[in-house]
Design a protein around this motif. Structure first.
Motif, PDB file in Angstrom:
ATOM      1  N   UNK A 126       1.251  -1.104  -0.211  1.00 31.67           N
ATOM      2  CA  UNK A 126       0.305   0.202   0.108  1.00 31.67           C
ATOM      3  C   UNK A 126       0.749   1.167  -0.157  1.00 31.67           C
ATOM      4  N   UNK A 127       2.163   1.112   0.451  1.00 34.87           N
ATOM      5  CA  UNK A 127       3.254   2.422   0.441  1.00 34.87           C
ATOM      6  C   UNK A 127       3.734   2.566  -0.646  1.00 34.87           C
ATOM      7  N   UNK A 128       3.697   1.297  -1.619  1.00 38.19           N
ATOM      8  CA  UNK A 128       4.100   1.313  -2.552  1.00 38.19           C
ATOM      9  C   UNK A 128       2.740   2.010  -3.526  1.00 38.19           C
ATOM     10  N   UNK A 129       1.574   1.863  -3.914  1.00 42.20           N
ATOM     11  CA  UNK A 129       0.783   2.542  -4.022  1.00 42.20           C
ATOM     12  C   UNK A 129       0.479   3.980  -3.953  1.00 42.20           C
ATOM     13  N   UNK A 130       1.062   3.645  -2.513  1.00 39.76           N
ATOM     14  CA  UNK A 130       1.053   6.090  -2.284  1.00 39.76           C
ATOM     15  C   UNK A 130       2.336   6.699  -2.644  1.00 39.76           C
ATOM     16  N   UNK A 131       3.217   5.876  -3.009  1.00 37.33           N
ATOM     17  CA  UNK A 131       4.311   6.649  -4.114  1.00 37.33           C
ATOM     18  C   UNK A 131       3.716   6.245  -5.380  1.00 37.33           C
ATOM     19  N   UNK A 132       3.180   5.206  -5.678  1.00 44.49           N
ATOM     20  CA  UNK A 132       2.981   5.547  -6.941  1.00 44.49           C
ATOM     21  C   UNK A 132       2.342   6.882  -7.757  1.00 44.49           C
ATOM     22  N   UNK A 133       1.351   7.060  -6.280  1.00 42.15           N
ATOM     23  CA  UNK A 133      -0.003   8.459  -7.361  1.00 42.15           C
ATOM     24  C   UNK A 133       0.840   9.168  -6.744  1.00 42.15           C
ATOM     25  N   UNK A 134       1.793   9.673  -6.140  1.00 38.17           N
ATOM     26  CA  UNK A 134       2.836  11.037  -5.866  1.00 38.17           C
ATOM     27  C   UNK A 134       3.343  10.774  -7.211  1.00 38.17           C
ATOM     28  N   UNK A 135       3.899   9.555  -6.894  1.00 38.67           N
ATOM     29  CA  UNK A 135       5.181   9.773  -8.817  1.00 38.67           C
ATOM     30  C   UNK A 135       4.055  10.919 -10.418  1.00 38.67           C
ATOM     31  N   UNK A 136       3.081  10.429  -9.652  1.00 39.53           N
ATOM     32  CA  UNK A 136       1.397  10.182 -11.003  1.00 39.53           C
ATOM     33  C   UNK A 136       1.953  11.338 -10.808  1.00 39.53           C
ATOM     34  N   UNK A 137       1.190  12.721 -10.019  1.00 40.34           N
ATOM     35  CA  UNK A 137       0.611  12.994  -9.410  1.00 40.34           C
ATOM     36  C   UNK A 137       2.043  14.645 -10.172  1.00 40.34           C
ATOM     37  N   UNK A 138       3.293  14.340  -9.711  1.00 39.64           N
ATOM     38  CA  UNK A 138       4.586  14.771  -9.795  1.00 39.64           C
ATOM     39  C   UNK A 138       4.319  14.768 -10.838  1.00 39.64           C
ATOM     40  N   UNK A 139       4.066  14.209 -12.316  1.00 33.81           N
ATOM     41  CA  UNK A 139       3.946  13.900 -13.671  1.00 33.81           C
ATOM     42  C   UNK A 139       3.264  14.941 -13.973  1.00 33.81           C
ATOM     43  N   UNK A 140       2.020  14.829 -13.526  1.00 36.25           N
ATOM     44  CA  UNK A 140       0.793  15.578 -13.839  1.00 36.25           C
ATOM     45  C   UNK A 140       1.230  17.580 -13.345  1.00 36.25           C
ATOM     46  N   UNK A 141       1.834  17.820 -12.995  1.00 35.87           N
ATOM     47  CA  UNK A 141       2.249  18.839 -11.708  1.00 35.87           C
ATOM     48  C   UNK A 141       3.345  19.412 -12.523  1.00 35.87           C
ATOM     49  N   UNK A 142       4.322  18.753 -13.590  1.00 38.80           N
ATOM     50  CA  UNK A 142       5.438  18.690 -14.540  1.00 38.80           C
ATOM     51  C   UNK A 142       4.702  19.114 -15.771  1.00 38.80           C
ATOM     52  N   UNK A 143       3.816  18.496 -16.293  1.00 37.31           N
ATOM     53  CA  UNK A 143       3.364  18.616 -17.330  1.00 37.31           C
ATOM     54  C   UNK A 143       2.620  20.770 -17.560  1.00 37.31           C
ATOM     55  N   UNK A 144       1.890  20.491 -16.267  1.00 34.49           N
ATOM     56  CA  UNK A 144       0.914  22.081 -16.260  1.00 34.49           C
ATOM     57  C   UNK A 144       2.632  23.213 -15.721  1.00 34.49           C
ATOM     58  N   UNK A 145       3.651  22.861 -15.490  1.00 39.25           N
ATOM     59  CA  UNK A 145       4.657  23.474 -15.721  1.00 39.25           C
ATOM     60  C   UNK A 145       5.110  23.698 -16.810  1.00 39.25           C
ATOM     61  N   UNK A 146       4.811  22.694 -18.137  1.00 42.12           N
ATOM     62  CA  UNK A 146       5.408  22.520 -19.504  1.00 42.12           C
ATOM     63  C   UNK A 146       4.760  23.548 -19.890  1.00 42.12           C
ATOM     64  N   UNK A 147       4.085  23.865 -19.719  1.00 45.39           N
ATOM     65  CA  UNK A 147       2.486  24.217 -20.313  1.00 45.39           C
ATOM     66  C   UNK A 147       2.345  25.704 -20.190  1.00 45.39           C
ATOM     67  N   UNK A 148       2.802  25.255 -18.348  1.00 47.29           N
ATOM     68  CA  UNK A 148       3.179  27.713 -18.471  1.00 47.29           C
ATOM     69  C   UNK A 148       4.375  28.124 -19.468  1.00 47.29           C
TER      70      UNK A 148
END
Lengths: 123, 123
Positions: B80-102
């Motif tokens: 379950x911790x691994x899943x938690x990290x997974x979703x945090x990585x997914x969020x990081x990617x999304x945030x970075x993609x946002x930044x990229x658009x900016x």
DNA sequence: TAGGAACCTGACATTGACGTCAGAGGTAGC
DNA sequence: GCTACCTCTGACGTCAATGTCAGGTTCCTA
């Protein structure tokens, strides 16, 4: 608005907001008594700052690019730095996607075998 | 191989490798005189560690998940911790993609107007 | 007008992943 | 065996973005 309101509105601590001002990233009007007052658009700027921080861009670099981000006009030097940051963000995304694949393969394997194998808990 | 070779092979500093060992992330055999010796596969492990670090995962968390990543077997808690990290990585990617658009919108605007407008250099 | 909440400056503390330095010992080619 | 480089431990330094605390001022509401 005052600093506390901006803090709750953006989810950024009061201390961090003062730090942003210290770094030149966020301006404020001061009342006669010295208290900070912010316009509504300050919240957007704080979110922008956070976004750039999240991309691993330092406050010095943010300071440099922020006016350009706001005005949309940049000198050639700043422009090339922006491109540098852009490619670093792209690389970060790629690396994270790699990591994601790693985690996924672990999760896939672990889910399948966690009943039959010897599960690892703490080291 | 000895630590210097592993360092040059992986592009990670000698100091960092010793730090990894200190954190329990990387094991080594010791020669009679106390020098560290590593098998070839150590390079892969170092790269894996770096990848997890790059994903913003702390050394304690890496320590916890590393055996599972290697063996492919995890206990439900670790899972379950691994899943938690997974979703945090997914969020990081999304945030970075946002930044990229900016950044891209800034770059697009800046490239168009950097001859006619008032370019911003340093603050 | 009283009192608590919010704010101020200034300064030191924290965290994590290393850098760096000192002093001593190990290794390898000639 | 000399020499140049590599490695060892241990300890303190660094950096950036905050946390936290102290001691004092200001704001707002009852």
């Amino acid at each position: 608005m005052r600093i506390g309101e901006l803090a709750t509105k953006t989810g950024v601590s009061v201390r961090a907001l003062r730090y942003y001002e210290e770094q030149g990233l966020l301006a404020s009007e001061r009342s006669a008594s010295g208290q900070r007052h912010y316009p509504d658009q300050a919240a957007d700027r704080v979110r922008l700052i956070q976004q750039l921080y999240a991309a691993g861009i330092s406050s010095a670099a943010i300071l440099e690019m922020l006016p350009c981000v706001v005005t949309g006009v940049a000198s050639p030097q700043v422009l090339s730095k922006l491109r540098g940051h852009r490619s670093s963000v792209v690389k970060q995304i790629e690396d994270l996607q790699d990591t994601l694949r790693q985690l996924d393969s672990v999760l896939a394997g672990a889910v399948k075998s966690h009943e039959s194998g010897v599960p690892c808990t703490s080291p």
